[in-house]
Design a protein around this motif. Structure first.
Motif, PDB file in Angstrom:
ATOM      1  N   TRP A  69       0.843  -1.200   0.000  1.00 33.54           N
ATOM      2  CA  TRP A  69       0.000   0.000   0.000  1.00 33.54           C
ATOM      3  C   TRP A  69       0.877   1.249   0.000  1.00 33.54           C
ATOM      4  N   HIS A  70       0.635   2.134  -0.894  1.00 32.80           N
ATOM      5  CA  HIS A  70       1.390   3.394  -0.938  1.00 32.80           C
ATOM      6  C   HIS A  70       0.629   4.391  -1.790  1.00 32.80           C
ATOM      7  N   ALA A  71       1.096   5.637  -1.743  1.00 30.10           N
ATOM      8  CA  ALA A  71       0.596   6.659  -2.667  1.00 30.10           C
ATOM      9  C   ALA A  71       1.815   7.168  -3.406  1.00 30.10           C
ATOM     10  N   ASP A  72       1.633   7.540  -4.648  1.00 35.38           N
ATOM     11  CA  ASP A  72       2.776   8.076  -5.399  1.00 35.38           C
ATOM     12  C   ASP A  72       2.914   9.552  -5.038  1.00 35.38           C
ATOM     13  N   ASN A  73       3.331   9.766  -3.798  1.00 31.21           N
ATOM     14  CA  ASN A  73       3.320  11.139  -3.287  1.00 31.21           C
ATOM     15  C   ASN A  73       4.717  11.725  -3.190  1.00 31.21           C
ATOM     16  N   TYR A 128      -4.814   5.106  -1.514  1.00 25.47           N
ATOM     17  CA  TYR A 128      -3.616   4.262  -1.558  1.00 25.47           C
ATOM     18  C   TYR A 128      -3.820   3.213  -2.644  1.00 25.47           C
ATOM     19  N   HIS A 129      -2.730   2.684  -3.155  1.00 22.01           N
ATOM     20  CA  HIS A 129      -2.859   1.567  -4.095  1.00 22.01           C
ATOM     21  C   HIS A 129      -1.757   0.548  -3.855  1.00 22.01           C
ATOM     22  N   ARG A 130      -1.933  -0.655  -4.372  1.00 27.56           N
ATOM     23  CA  ARG A 130      -0.919  -1.691  -4.215  1.00 27.56           C
ATOM     24  C   ARG A 130      -1.131  -2.790  -5.257  1.00 27.56           C
TER      25      ARG A 130
HETATM   26 FE   LIG Z   1       2.321   3.600  -7.148  1.00 21.69          FE
END
Ligand SMILES: [Fe+2]
Ligand SMILES: O=C(O)CCC(=O)C(=O)O
Length: 788
Positions: free
Chosen positions: A587-591, A654-656
């Protein structure tokens, strides 16, 4: 000649030690050995001597086994007292005897013989004892050191008393030093000054912490701990300053204030005197009230004093919220009046139907201007039915105000000695409230509606794309998060060619993470020519690599699809290679700061190649997300599928790609992004850009510079430069005599404001768009996949 026992002892002790006392291995120091015969033989006192020393009659004896000497005062032979015990060979504790002997510090081991030498016969003029060590082969003279007359005259406890007196007098000295500062008259008595500073601290801390920490629980806990610790330290200091007195002359006479208040309350405004008035309206009644007050135990009065203080605090802070809320409303209204009419005519935030001007009540207009959603009557009803609107209508600061008042009062009643606790809780709530008010007022942290700031979406006006995420508006504030999916846009032959190139022509790296584990996939990072920004993820960095030819081809094909939408091309790409189902991205965000995804609209387009893998999306709580529930969705991404993340998606979602049991074949993913904030050292960074702009602008009068700030923002640097170059060689050219102050002629802020205002008038086709969920993946549309 050594007898056999000594030889035995020596052999016992010669066992190898890692350190003989001089840093080298050797025989052990005696402190680390055991003489097995001691248990049988005992300490072994072999001799005793007596004589005059320090005005007393002394007896000295020593033990053979432990080389310990005992000195007794036997002046009163019927009550001898042991004066001290001393080891004759302290060095042998830490050094082996050989080492200690060599440096002349051995002393006596096995003191078999001793002679008492009084003052007259001592070689130093002071009485002492001469010892002979049978084992150590040494002889030393140990003299008595007599205490000074005053010490020796008293009992042994006298010196302790003197020492205690010294310590206490030192302490008193510091007490008087600090109590002097307690009497400083300016600007307040010291105590009150500290109190005021503490209050300022209590109010400021939550604001500072809230500015740094974003996670809701951490900020509450952090604020609470910091404030609590400071109050605790201060209270402890107060008590330490004068632990014996129940009062401090600098403190407010709270107890008597409270007594007076209670008296007034209970007497309904009539102040009872010791002697009830002889004449008056209700002398009997007043006397009764006075009795009641006097019957209250003193402890209860003190408790009420604390509660009173807390209550005053709570009431005043709640009043401050209310005033700030009113001020907020008033400011919002006046801003509303100052704005052109068109900006308040809008759409229902929920169903997106246009609303006639009259549909806006004063409150709805206010909410609309302060960034909250204004809904049509039907949607309002629905929201009320779901319970969302009810809370919202309490306003941003009423709820915390009420919580503070009720919570603080409860805390003050139940935890009365813990006044700082209620202060901390109160200040925490105050800080939340103040923050929301400040942010609301300044318009920070709120996302503009699509009417206020247009957003070109990938799937806009096309049926080929399905919308998977459609967060727009919300019960409390605007958000703008979108995701679109498109399947089957490329031919099998294209996909196979891209797969081969991506797999074989990429320098895949699978770096070690700071936690010592390998990144659970391999990745690569590509940028536009000239860009030197590196990509950092999870503590590892990929250096800039120029977009290779094969990727250019893929990008051309993808953007050919998107160009219809008039979308700006990205300037970077992250490639991921998942060798099999055991590899994943959590899980993360491209932030990453490069893409500014938390602060502005950010479009990420991703192409999947190879094996099908699941892509999970999860809405985040907090960060101003008005959707209180967490939504989740999963999409299977097949070979050739395109998925986008747009608007403020990285802020709210979030995406993964989770691990997938049973998947044995690889998958490659290419994600294109726009770097909007280049690293300072990169030639595309704002600093470099401004330098170049200033260079080209030096020949132009400012009003002729067609600064397209949208391009500037998206860093279409080359286009911008071409425009500038065209200008400097075009018909407007006036010669290069004068250097132009770039900022003076086109202040960036003014241009940005102009851009924002312009954006208001851009019509969007989103008005009629109907939110859709992704269609379930259909096998029919998926091109067959072949492994290279
Ligand atoms: Fe990503
Ligand atoms: O492999 C994917 O589809 C997602 C990759 C990703 O999220 C990333 O690179 O940030």
């Amino acid at each position: 000649m050594m007898d056999s026992k000594i030889r035995e002892t020596l052999e016992e002790m010669a066992a190898e030690c890692s350190d003989g006392g001089d840093g080298r291995p050797g025989a052990c120091p005696l402190g680390q050995t055991v003489d097995d015969r001691s248990e049988k033989d005992g300490a072994g006192t072999e001799a005793i001597v007596a004589g005059q020393a320090c005005g007393s009659l002394m007896a000295v004896t020593a033990t053979e086994k432990s080389s310990t000497v005992f000195v007794y005062d036997i002046s009163h032979i019927d009550s001898p007292s042991l004066l001290f015990v001393k080891h004759l060979s302290p060095a042998s504790e830490t050094k082996n005897p050989g080492v200690a002997y060599a440096d002349r510090s051995l002393g006596e081991i096995d003191p078999e013989a001793m002679i008492f030498l009084d003052d007259a016969h001592s070689p130093s003029g002071k009485a002492g004892v001469m010892f002979g060590g049978a084992w150590s082969g040494t002889m030393s003279f140990w003299e008595f050191e007599c205490p000074s007359t005053s010490e020796s005259s008293g009992a042994s406890g006298a010196s302790l008393v003197a020492f205690l007196a010294l310590v206490i007098s030192d302490g008193t000295l510091w007490f008087f030093t600090s109590s002097k500062s307690a009497k400083i008259p300016f600007p307040f008595p010291y105590q009150n000054f500290v109190e005021v500073m503490l209050w300022l601290f209590t109010l400021m801390t939550p604001m500072v912490i809230n500015g740094i920490v974003f996670e809701q629980f951490s900020r509450s806990f952090g604020t609470f701990c910091v404030v609590m610790v400071y109050h605790a330290v201060k209270n402890t200091g107060d008590v330490l300053e004068d632990p014996y007195l129940p009062y401090d002359p600098n403190d407010l006479p709270l107890v008597s204030l409270q007594v007076s208040l209670n008296t007034r309350l209970l007497a309904f405004g009539v102040i009872p005197t010791e002697e009830p008035e002889e004449e008056g309206e209700h002398p009997q009644k007043v006397a009764e009230k006075a009795d009641v007050i006097q019957a209250l135990p003193a402890d209860d009065l003190a408790v009420t004093a604390v509660q009173f203080e807390v209550l005053v605090t709570e009431i005043s802070s709640s009043a401050a919220f209310v005033v700030s809320d009113a001020l907020h409303g008033w400011l919002a209204e006046s801003r509303l009046r100052a704005l052109p009419k068109r900006s308040i005519a809008g759409l229902c935030s929920s169903c997106r139907k246009p609303l006639p001007q009259e549909a806006f009540t004063r409150g709805a207009r206010r909410r609309l201007r302060s960034g909250a959603a204004a809904a049509c009557e039907a949607c309002n009803k629905e929201a009320r039915r779901q319970g969302a609107f009810g809370l919202d209508s309490l306003g941003s600061s009423w709820l915390p105000a009420i919580c503070t008042l009720v919570g603080g009062s409860l805390v003050s009643v139940y935890l009365r000695p813990s006044m700082p606790l209620s202060l901390a809780i109160g200040s925490m709530l105050a800080a939340f409230c103040l923050k929301s008010w400040l942010f609301g007022w300044l318009g920070l942290g709120r996302e503009p509606s699509l009417e206020t700031k247009a957003l070109r979406l990938v799937g806009e006006g096309s049926t080929a794309w399905s919308r998977c995420v459609d967060d727009v508006g919300g019960p409390k504030a605007w958000v703008r998060s979108f995701a679109h999916l498109r399947r089957g846009a490329f031919t099998t032959e294209q996909l196979q060619r891209w797969w081969d190139a991506a797999l074989n022509e990429t320098h895949w790296r699978q770096p070690m993470l700071p936690n010592g584990r390998l990144l659970p996939r391999s990745a690569a990072w590509f940028v536009q020519p000239g860009c030197s920004c590196s990509y950092e993820y999870n503590g590892t960095a990929w250096p800039a690599v120029e977009v290779p030819k094969w990727l250019q081809e893929v990008e051309d094909a993808v953007w050919h699809l998107l160009s219809d939408e008039g979308l700006v091309r990205p300037n970077s790409c992250v490639a991921n290679l998942y060798a099999d189902g055991s590899q994943s991205v959590d899980w993360h965000a491209d932030n990453e700061p490069l893409f500014q995804g938390l602060l502005e609209d950010c479009r990420i387009v991703s192409l999947s190649l190879g094996e099908t893998r699941r892509f999970d999306l999860r809405r985040r709580r907090g960060r101003g997300n008005p959707y209180q529930h967490v939504d989740r969705l999963s999409i299977d991404l097949h070979n050739g599928d395109l998925i986008t993340m747009e608007g403020c998606f990285q802020k709210h979602w979030y995406h993964r790609v989770p691990k997938a049991a049973g998947v044995t074949r690889p998958r490659i993913n290419l994600t294109w992004r726009s770097i909007t904030r280049h690293e300072a050292t990169c030639p595309y960074s704002t600093a470099h850009l401004l330098q170049k702009m200033a260079h080209f602008a030096c020949c132009r009068p400012g009003r002729n510079i067609p600064t397209d700030w949208r391009d500037f923002q998206e860093h279409s640097f080359e286009k911008f430069l071409r425009t500038m170059q065209g200008l400097s060689s075009g018909p407007n050219r006036r010669g290069c005599g004068r250097r132009l102050d770039f900022f003076e002629s086109t202040p960036p802020l003014a241009s940005l404001v102009a851009y924002e205002t312009l954006a208001v008038t851009i019509p969007t086709s989103r008005a009629q768009s109907v939110p859709q969920r992704c269609a379930p993946p259909s096998a029919a549309g998926i091109p067959p996949f072949r492994m290279a």
